[in-house]
Design a protein around this motif. Structure first.
Motif, PDB file in Angstrom:
ATOM      1  N   PHE A  72       0.830  -1.199   0.000  1.00 26.51           N
ATOM      2  CA  PHE A  72       0.000   0.000   0.000  1.00 26.51           C
ATOM      3  C   PHE A  72       0.871   1.257   0.000  1.00 26.51           C
ATOM      4  O   PHE A  72       0.602   2.224  -0.723  1.00 26.51           O
ATOM      5  CB  PHE A  72      -0.918   0.017   1.222  1.00 26.51           C
ATOM      6  CG  PHE A  72      -2.017  -1.007   1.179  1.00 26.51           C
ATOM      7  CD1 PHE A  72      -2.837  -1.119   0.072  1.00 26.51           C
ATOM      8  CD2 PHE A  72      -2.243  -1.849   2.250  1.00 26.51           C
ATOM      9  CE1 PHE A  72      -3.858  -2.058   0.026  1.00 26.51           C
ATOM     10  CE2 PHE A  72      -3.255  -2.787   2.222  1.00 26.51           C
ATOM     11  CZ  PHE A  72      -4.058  -2.905   1.107  1.00 26.51           C
ATOM     12  N   ILE A 113      -4.295   2.605   4.320  1.00 25.62           N
ATOM     13  CA  ILE A 113      -4.372   1.693   3.180  1.00 25.62           C
ATOM     14  C   ILE A 113      -5.228   2.246   2.040  1.00 25.62           C
ATOM     15  O   ILE A 113      -5.361   1.596   1.010  1.00 25.62           O
ATOM     16  CB  ILE A 113      -4.910   0.318   3.610  1.00 25.62           C
ATOM     17  CG1 ILE A 113      -6.371   0.428   4.068  1.00 25.62           C
ATOM     18  CG2 ILE A 113      -4.061  -0.280   4.704  1.00 25.62           C
ATOM     19  CD1 ILE A 113      -7.006  -0.921   4.373  1.00 25.62           C
ATOM     20  N   TRP A 203      -5.414   1.983  -1.986  1.00 23.91           N
ATOM     21  CA  TRP A 203      -4.261   2.323  -2.830  1.00 23.91           C
ATOM     22  C   TRP A 203      -3.961   1.231  -3.848  1.00 23.91           C
ATOM     23  O   TRP A 203      -3.397   1.507  -4.915  1.00 23.91           O
ATOM     24  CB  TRP A 203      -3.031   2.557  -1.954  1.00 23.91           C
ATOM     25  CG  TRP A 203      -3.081   3.813  -1.139  1.00 23.91           C
ATOM     26  CD1 TRP A 203      -3.134   3.901   0.218  1.00 23.91           C
ATOM     27  CD2 TRP A 203      -3.072   5.159  -1.622  1.00 23.91           C
ATOM     28  NE1 TRP A 203      -3.167   5.209   0.625  1.00 23.91           N
ATOM     29  CE2 TRP A 203      -3.127   6.011  -0.504  1.00 23.91           C
ATOM     30  CE3 TRP A 203      -3.033   5.739  -2.893  1.00 23.91           C
ATOM     31  CZ2 TRP A 203      -3.133   7.400  -0.593  1.00 23.91           C
ATOM     32  CZ3 TRP A 203      -3.050   7.125  -2.990  1.00 23.91           C
ATOM     33  CH2 TRP A 203      -3.101   7.938  -1.872  1.00 23.91           C
TER      34      TRP A 203
END
Length: 580
Positions: A72, A113, A203
């Motif tokens: 991430f 994240i 992400w």
């Protein structure tokens, strides 16, 4: 810490029988249906257990979630460098008192994240999906539900989202199931909607978005979100800081997928419970068994206590049938045989008891001249995970076998009772059907030894694995397909009765059995199977606790039966017109 199951059960006897609505002659043929409030509570419990790792297994060979965090971070840096995302603000630190997670899991936050409150970029003439608040539920299928508008009309003054983004309503997190959704099938992959939404865009694809959605549906997330709302009455909102910084338990990706699949399976059972069909009862029982499994898979007494507390609040909708009470009984046996029902005593050890058995066996070897008594090695592995202060031994190191293999004595109309496999039920001896042999046959037949009170009777086939205590004071004979387990030394046979009745030992027996339609096990194979050996005093405490709990379960079952009988009488009276 141990769980006082007896109190929890007995204290709720009056309400456990009220959760099922029994409707005679209503709807599609009547039947049983659990009230909708109870179903909502079950759904909430399932989600809460799921995101704690209590409904799925952990696999040590899977990539730990910590590796996903690194992915991430790499993906976010790349998107920021390319100008595809804004540099995020620092999220609040995780609290210091977050609970322990299963192995391979990690605590993180949505703001770590995912990109929070992302924006979209598109040509003004591109079609996009417009999603009003009324559609935010669980899954937004933009292709069929949302309005189609030009991007120029909605790019300003609205909240942006794209395919796969996750949204949470700012103003309704306190609703029973939470107003959160995954946006899917959006026109050209983009959309916009009410400003009363928090939006997260992961992400990368190193997370299962449906798992993230589950974390927003837990009771703790919703209740804490309600407590964190700011503003005046009628204008309260959940702040962005709560959305992006709340602790989020992240499992390995493959386990996330298993969790989502398990939740789907159990939610389908909840759907079945909302019907008035016969399948509702089967669905209820499957749910009960799945949730009780969280007790037997607890890692220690503290974990067991925590899991029990989670189930306790839902007992009035779980244990509403005789079959579900039987499942509770079986769970009690599992906790007993795995050393999770009573607290251990550090001063006790199973080695002393095993030494007593060995001494008794050596004495019999030296004095009895019985060729059945042989020195046998200890099994190589325990039958299942055991407490560290327990040990294990094989059947043949604990018991002398008295059996008559495939022989059946000639029967008579009266005389000496003959105990057969048909008399040995799971947990008790049933004297019906009654069969007899003559006095003459008895004197010749019982050449391999006489059972003593407290010995165990075990069926080797048809059915395999039934076990009961010998409690017959008059002379009797035993027939084929039946083994008497006579302990070599001081042995709490009541503990081994409970142990052999447990699903864990029954599975071991079945794994060593042969045959397709009629499963059976040979005595030679049975002798080498390992059994758990708790310290002698702990065995007595386990037996006492199980017997106490079984009395409570029997009282619960009787209470259910009485309630059903009352309802039947009432229904009959109504049909006969004797009740106004």
């Amino acid at each position: 810490m141990t769980v006082d199951i007896a109190s929890l059960v007995s204290d709720n006897l009056d309400i456990w029988t009220t959760a099922i609505e029994r409707k005679s002659g209503l709807g599609r043929g009547g039947g049983n249906r659990i009230n909708l409030y109870g179903i909502d509570r079950l759904r909430s419990l399932i989600v809460d257990l799921a995101v704690r790792g209590k409904l799925t297994s952990q696999q040590p060979d899977e990539e730990p979630a910590a590796m996903a965090l690194a992915k991430f971070a790499k993906a976010s840096r790349r998107k920021i460098e390319l100008g595809q995302a804004r540099k995020p603000k620092a999220v609040l630190p995780l609290p210091a008192d977050v609970p322990n997670l299963p192995e391979g899991w990690v605590w993180t936050q949505l703001g770590t994240i995912a990109e929070i409150s992302p924006s979209n970029s598109a040509d003004d003439q591109v079609d996009a999906s417009f999603v009003p608040m009324a559609l935010v539920s669980t899954r937004i299928d933009g292709a069929h539900e949302a309005e189609i508008r030009r991007w120029s009309e909605i790019k300003k003054g609205f909240t942006h989202f794209a395919e796969g983004d996750i949204g949470l309503a700012k103003i309704t997190p306190c609703f029973e199931n939470g107003k959160a959704a995954i946006f899917e099938n959006l026109a050209n992959g983009i959309g916009a909607g009410t400003t009363e939404l928090h939006v997260a865009r992961p992400w990368s694809d190193d997370v299962n978005r449906r798992y993230l959605l589950l974390t927003m549906k837990t009771a703790s997330y919703l209740h804490q979100g309600e407590a964190r709302m700011t503003g005046t009455a009628g204008q309260k909102r959940v702040p962005r800081s709560y959305f992006e910084s709340s602790p989020l338990p992240l499992p390995p990706l493959l386990e996330q997928q298993r969790i989502v699949a398990k939740v789907d399976e159990l939610m389908a059972l909840c759907d079945a419970l909302e019907t008035e069909s016969a399948s509702a009862i089967a669905a209820h029982q499957t749910l009960v068994e799945a949730l009780l499994t969280t007790l037997t898979t607890s890692t220690d007494t503290a974990d067991l206590a925590a899991n029990w507390v989670r189930l306790e609040a839902h007992f009035d909708i779980l244990f509403t049938t005789e079959v579900s009470v039987d499942a509770l009984k079986q769970t009690i046996l599992e906790l007993a045989v795995r050393g999770k029902l009573v607290p251990p005593d550090d001063s006790e050890d199973a080695a002393a008891l095993i030494q007593k058995w060995e001494n008794a066996k050596q004495h019999l070897l030296a004095t009895a001249g019985d060729r059945r008594i042989k020195v046998a090695p200890k099994p190589k592995a325990p039958p299942f995970d055991l407490p560290s202060h327990w040990q294990f031994q094989s059947f043949e190191n604990i018991f002398l076998f008295i059996d008559y293999r495939g022989n059946t004595p000639p029967k008579t109309q009266s005389g000496i009772p003959l105990i057969t496999a048909k008399n040995v039920r799971m947990g008790y001896l049933d004297r019906e059907p009654r069969e007899f042999i003559s006095d003459e046959t008895f004197s010749k037949w019982m050449s391999r030894g006489f059972p003593e009170l407290g010995d165990l009777f075990f069926t080797t086939e048809a059915p395999l694995g039934n076990i009961c205590l010998h409690n017959i004071e008059e002379p009797f004979a035993i027939a084929q397909r039946l083994i008497c387990f006579k302990p070599f030394g001081p042995t709490n046979t009541r503990f081994y009765l409970l142990a052999i009745m447990s699903q864990s030992v029954q599975r071991v027996l079945d794994d060593n059995a042969t045959g397709m339609t009629a499963r059976g096990i040979k005595a030679a194979k049975l002798k080498s199977i390992p059994l758990p050996v708790p310290p002698e005093a702990e065995q007595a405490r386990i037996v006492a606790k199980v017997e106490e709990l079984m009395v409570v379960c029997d009282a619960l079952k009787a209470h259910l039966s009485d309630a059903a009988q009352t309802q039947r009488h009432l229904a009959d009276a109504i049909r006969l017109g004797t009740v106004a």
